[in-house]
Design a protein around this motif. Structure first.
Motif, PDB file in Angstrom:
ATOM      1  N   MET A   1       0.837  -1.195   0.000  1.00  0.00           N
ATOM      2  CA  MET A   1       0.000   0.000   0.000  1.00  0.00           C
ATOM      3  C   MET A   1       0.875   1.249   0.000  1.00  0.00           C
ATOM      4  N   GLU A   2       0.458   2.238  -0.772  1.00  0.00           N
ATOM      5  CA  GLU A   2       1.204   3.485  -0.840  1.00  0.00           C
ATOM      6  C   GLU A   2       1.035   4.273   0.453  1.00  0.00           C
ATOM      7  N   ASN A   3       2.121   4.948   0.854  1.00  0.00           N
ATOM      8  CA  ASN A   3       2.072   5.733   2.088  1.00  0.00           C
ATOM      9  C   ASN A   3       1.664   7.176   1.809  1.00  0.00           C
ATOM     10  N   THR A   4       0.741   7.358   0.882  1.00  0.00           N
ATOM     11  CA  THR A   4       0.247   8.689   0.555  1.00  0.00           C
ATOM     12  C   THR A   4      -1.268   8.692   0.640  1.00  0.00           C
ATOM     13  N   LYS A   5      -1.832   9.860   0.783  1.00  0.00           N
ATOM     14  CA  LYS A   5      -3.280   9.998   0.866  1.00  0.00           C
ATOM     15  C   LYS A   5      -3.909   9.594  -0.462  1.00  0.00           C
ATOM     16  N   GLN A   6      -4.969   8.771  -0.392  1.00  0.00           N
ATOM     17  CA  GLN A   6      -5.636   8.280  -1.587  1.00  0.00           C
ATOM     18  C   GLN A   6      -7.140   8.495  -1.491  1.00  0.00           C
ATOM     19  N   LEU A   7      -7.778   8.736  -2.644  1.00  0.00           N
ATOM     20  CA  LEU A   7      -9.232   8.848  -2.749  1.00  0.00           C
ATOM     21  C   LEU A   7      -9.709   7.886  -3.821  1.00  0.00           C
ATOM     22  N   HIS A   8     -10.723   7.095  -3.497  1.00  0.00           N
ATOM     23  CA  HIS A   8     -11.259   6.136  -4.452  1.00  0.00           C
ATOM     24  C   HIS A   8     -12.785   6.272  -4.489  1.00  0.00           C
ATOM     25  N   TYR A   9     -13.310   6.519  -5.694  1.00  0.00           N
ATOM     26  CA  TYR A   9     -14.753   6.698  -5.865  1.00  0.00           C
ATOM     27  C   TYR A   9     -15.367   5.376  -6.323  1.00  0.00           C
ATOM     28  N   GLY A  10     -16.520   5.017  -5.744  1.00  0.00           N
ATOM     29  CA  GLY A  10     -17.146   3.762  -6.137  1.00  0.00           C
ATOM     30  C   GLY A  10     -18.553   3.607  -5.612  1.00  0.00           C
ATOM     31  N   GLU A  11     -19.072   2.394  -5.753  1.00  0.00           N
ATOM     32  CA  GLU A  11     -20.406   2.043  -5.272  1.00  0.00           C
ATOM     33  C   GLU A  11     -20.267   1.159  -4.045  1.00  0.00           C
ATOM     34  N   TRP A  12     -21.116   1.425  -3.037  1.00  0.00           N
ATOM     35  CA  TRP A  12     -20.944   0.792  -1.738  1.00  0.00           C
ATOM     36  C   TRP A  12     -22.254   0.160  -1.273  1.00  0.00           C
ATOM     37  N   PHE A  13     -22.111  -0.935  -0.525  1.00  0.00           N
ATOM     38  CA  PHE A  13     -23.276  -1.698  -0.066  1.00  0.00           C
ATOM     39  C   PHE A  13     -23.185  -1.857   1.455  1.00  0.00           C
ATOM     40  N   ILE A  14     -24.284  -1.532   2.142  1.00  0.00           N
ATOM     41  CA  ILE A  14     -24.335  -1.625   3.607  1.00  0.00           C
ATOM     42  C   ILE A  14     -24.815  -3.017   4.005  1.00  0.00           C
ATOM     43  N   ASN A  15     -23.990  -3.730   4.775  1.00  0.00           N
ATOM     44  CA  ASN A  15     -24.350  -5.069   5.272  1.00  0.00           C
ATOM     45  C   ASN A  15     -24.832  -5.997   4.159  1.00  0.00           C
ATOM     46  N   GLY A  16     -24.269  -5.857   2.967  1.00  0.00           N
ATOM     47  CA  GLY A  16     -24.586  -6.750   1.871  1.00  0.00           C
ATOM     48  C   GLY A  16     -25.929  -6.507   1.204  1.00  0.00           C
ATOM     49  N   GLU A  17     -26.580  -5.382   1.490  1.00  0.00           N
ATOM     50  CA  GLU A  17     -27.860  -5.100   0.853  1.00  0.00           C
ATOM     51  C   GLU A  17     -27.677  -4.873  -0.647  1.00  0.00           C
ATOM     52  N   GLU A  18     -28.778  -5.019  -1.402  1.00  0.00           N
ATOM     53  CA  GLU A  18     -28.688  -4.951  -2.859  1.00  0.00           C
ATOM     54  C   GLU A  18     -28.549  -3.528  -3.384  1.00  0.00           C
ATOM     55  N   THR A  19     -29.070  -2.539  -2.640  1.00  0.00           N
ATOM     56  CA  THR A  19     -29.036  -1.156  -3.104  1.00  0.00           C
ATOM     57  C   THR A  19     -27.662  -0.546  -2.871  1.00  0.00           C
ATOM     58  N   SER A  20     -27.095   0.033  -3.922  1.00  0.00           N
ATOM     59  CA  SER A  20     -25.764   0.633  -3.806  1.00  0.00           C
ATOM     60  C   SER A  20     -25.878   2.129  -3.558  1.00  0.00           C
ATOM     61  N   ILE A  21     -24.829   2.683  -2.939  1.00  0.00           N
ATOM     62  CA  ILE A  21     -24.760   4.113  -2.634  1.00  0.00           C
ATOM     63  C   ILE A  21     -23.423   4.619  -3.144  1.00  0.00           C
ATOM     64  N   ASN A  22     -23.427   5.753  -3.817  1.00  0.00           N
ATOM     65  CA  ASN A  22     -22.186   6.328  -4.315  1.00  0.00           C
ATOM     66  C   ASN A  22     -21.390   6.956  -3.169  1.00  0.00           C
ATOM     67  N   GLY A  23     -20.081   6.844  -3.246  1.00  0.00           N
ATOM     68  CA  GLY A  23     -19.262   7.433  -2.196  1.00  0.00           C
ATOM     69  C   GLY A  23     -17.782   7.385  -2.505  1.00  0.00           C
ATOM     70  N   VAL A  24     -17.011   8.059  -1.658  1.00  0.00           N
ATOM     71  CA  VAL A  24     -15.557   8.148  -1.815  1.00  0.00           C
ATOM     72  C   VAL A  24     -14.894   7.654  -0.533  1.00  0.00           C
ATOM     73  N   ILE A  25     -13.949   6.743  -0.676  1.00  0.00           N
ATOM     74  CA  ILE A  25     -13.176   6.294   0.479  1.00  0.00           C
ATOM     75  C   ILE A  25     -11.841   7.026   0.487  1.00  0.00           C
ATOM     76  N   GLU A  26     -11.502   7.561   1.654  1.00  0.00           N
ATOM     77  CA  GLU A  26     -10.243   8.284   1.825  1.00  0.00           C
ATOM     78  C   GLU A  26      -9.310   7.451   2.687  1.00  0.00           C
ATOM     79  N   ILE A  27      -8.110   7.222   2.177  1.00  0.00           N
ATOM     80  CA  ILE A  27      -7.119   6.397   2.869  1.00  0.00           C
ATOM     81  C   ILE A  27      -5.873   7.246   3.107  1.00  0.00           C
ATOM     82  N   ASN A  28      -5.490   7.376   4.382  1.00  0.00           N
ATOM     83  CA  ASN A  28      -4.317   8.171   4.734  1.00  0.00           C
ATOM     84  C   ASN A  28      -3.460   7.380   5.725  1.00  0.00           C
TER      85      ASN A  28
END
Length: 480
Positions: A1-28
């Motif tokens: 893993m890179e030791n720099t701040k990263q942003l990744h945009y994607g589709e996300w599912f809460i507790n495996g539900e079928e409906t997806s939600i758009n969002g960005v994960i930030e990794i620092n």
């Protein structure tokens, strides 16, 4: 893993539900900060503590957040014609990179690989042999395969593994660096929850810290998940998150000279036994280990460090030694006799005061712990006799200093203020208590007796040298 701040945009599912939600994960990684921000035009019913959030990003990465927490906000603006916009921020104890699980019950791992700070030095084994050939006037450098050092039990195999390779970066020059990469490996007999696996990693981390006496941190973790279908390719995943605490900005204390700590080389032959005892006794000795470890990781006053170490000694004695003075039946009879002689209106008061009358006092516990070996026929009887008390005129004087300092800093009784240890003397006394705790924790592992005695003797001698140096400085005999 890179030791720099990263942003990744994607589709996300809460507790495996079928409906997806758009969002960005930030990794620092440098700040040990990981968060997922979800966006919606309508209010969403997201649990405050979802077990799992998984998703796949537009740049081809997969993530699973495990053991999550949710916070949300609503905003309006002229830009959006004053329509409500909803933002949800999700943080988690664990972030898994490389897999998007569908069900929380699938979040299990089969193998785990990790490193801790100073592992290369602590576990160093020589894998390089250099010979000079006089006939050809050249050096012959060879490497050998190092054997794993292992502990095995019914639940898992723990291995210290080695890989030696040259670092020439595909360019041959006049110099060559050969590196031996050390890693800790956990192979589970059954699929295992990440939280439990992480707990075992922390126990290994604490073992390394006990051997080296310096703060130790997990640097990186990877794992092979449990895939229900054996035909699937078992890709490893990265594990990080707030519970792992791999803050790369933290100042890490390097190991000193090899004789200042117990290296893996010194305990290689008894490693299996030592680790077996460490894992088996960890839950029982956890109060002792936690109090001892707090001195390494928490910045606070020496008074607080001193109190934590005294508490660790008391806990160790309570958990490993006889904790009653008289047989219980005899003590109950004694209390009954005392209460019968007390007026009825004072019986409850006296009974409460006698609740712990059958337990050893702090003085009694220290008296026993400051005598690590009372066998005067032992070949090392002289060193054992003076092991912890050589800088004091008597064992009793040391116990009184510990007792008065502990009582004052616990109850702040002004009558003890002048009797308490302060300043540099408190620093030295705290260092001595740490050495005592380390000695007894090491003995619980059935480590080689001479190894423990030698390292403890050296620690106490270093405290004595420090005391002499400060005494000479105070007397004006040393200039610095």
């Amino acid at each position: 893993m890179e030791n720099t701040k990263q942003l990744h945009y994607g589709e996300w599912f809460i507790n495996g539900e079928e409906t997806s939600i758009n969002g960005v994960i930030e990794i620092n990684p440098l700040e040990n900060s990981y968060s997922l921000t979800l966006y919606s035009d309508t209010a969403l019913s997201i649990p405050y503590y979802p077990d799992m959030v998984s998703g796949k990003t537009y740049d081809g990465k997969a993530f699973t957040l495990y053991k999550c927490r949710t916070g949300g906000s609503r905003s309006t603006s002229m830009v959006h014609d004053y329509k409500d916009k909803f933002t949800y921020t999700i943080t988690s104890d664990y972030l898994l990179e490389g897999v998007a699980f569908d069900k929380v019950e699938d979040i299990l791992i089969k193998d785990a690989y990790f490193r801790v700070t100073n592992l290369d030095k602590w576990a160093f084994q020589n894998a390089v042999d250099v010979k000079f050939e006089e006939e050809d006037a050249e050096h012959i450098i060879t490497t050998k395969m190092l054997e794993d050092i292992a502990h095995r039990n019914e639940e898992f195999d723990l291995k210290i593994t080695y890989m030696t390779s040259p670092d020439y970066k595909y360019k041959f020059t006049s110099s060559l660096t050969i590196t031996t990469y050390v890693q800790v490996e956990l192979n589970f007999k059954k699929p295992t929850d990440i939280v439990h696996a992480h707990s075992l990693m922390n126990q290994v981390r604490d073992f390394c810290s006990l051997c080296t006496t310096v703060p130790t941190f997990i640097e990186e973790i990877s794992a092979v998940p449990h895939y229900p279908n054996d035909q699937e390719i078992k890709f490893p995943i990265k594990i990080y998150g707030q519970a792992v605490d791999t803050n790369l900005n933290r100042n890490k204390e390097d190991l000193k000279l090899p004789f200042d700590y117990i290296s893996l080389e010194k305990i290689k032959d008894t490693f299996d036994t030592c680790m077996g005892n460490w894992f088996a006794k960890n839950e029982k000795l956890k109060p002792v280990i936690d109090c001892y470890s707090s001195v390494k990781y928490h910045r606070t006053s020496y008074e607080r460090h001193f109190l934590n170490l005294v508490q660790a000694l008391e806990a160790f004695h309570r958990l490993t030694r006889k904790n009653n003075i008289l047989p219980r039946a005899e003590h109950r009879a004694r209390v009954k006799t005392i209460l019968e002689a007390v007026p009825p209106e004072y019986q409850e008061l006296v009974k409460g005061r006698l609740s712990y009358a059958n337990e050893p006092t702090l003085y009694d516990r220290l008296e026993e712990l400051l005598t690590p070996n009372d066998d005067y026929s032992h070949p090392e009887a002289g060193r054992y006799h003076h092991l912890f008390t050589s800088d004091y005129e008597s064992k009793e004087a040391l116990i009184i200093d510990i007792k008065n300092t502990r009582n004052y800093n616990t109850h702040f009784d002004e009558r003890l203020r002048e009797k308490t240890v302060k300043g540099e003397k408190l620093v030295q006394l705290t260092m001595l208590l740490a050495a005592i705790i380390e000695y007894y924790l090491l003995t619980e592992l059935e480590m080689d007796e001479k190894t423990i005695l030698d390292i403890t003797w050296d620690k106490v001698r270093q405290i004595s040298t420090r005391k002499e140096l400060f005494t000479h400085m105070k007397d004006g005999k040393v200039s610095m």
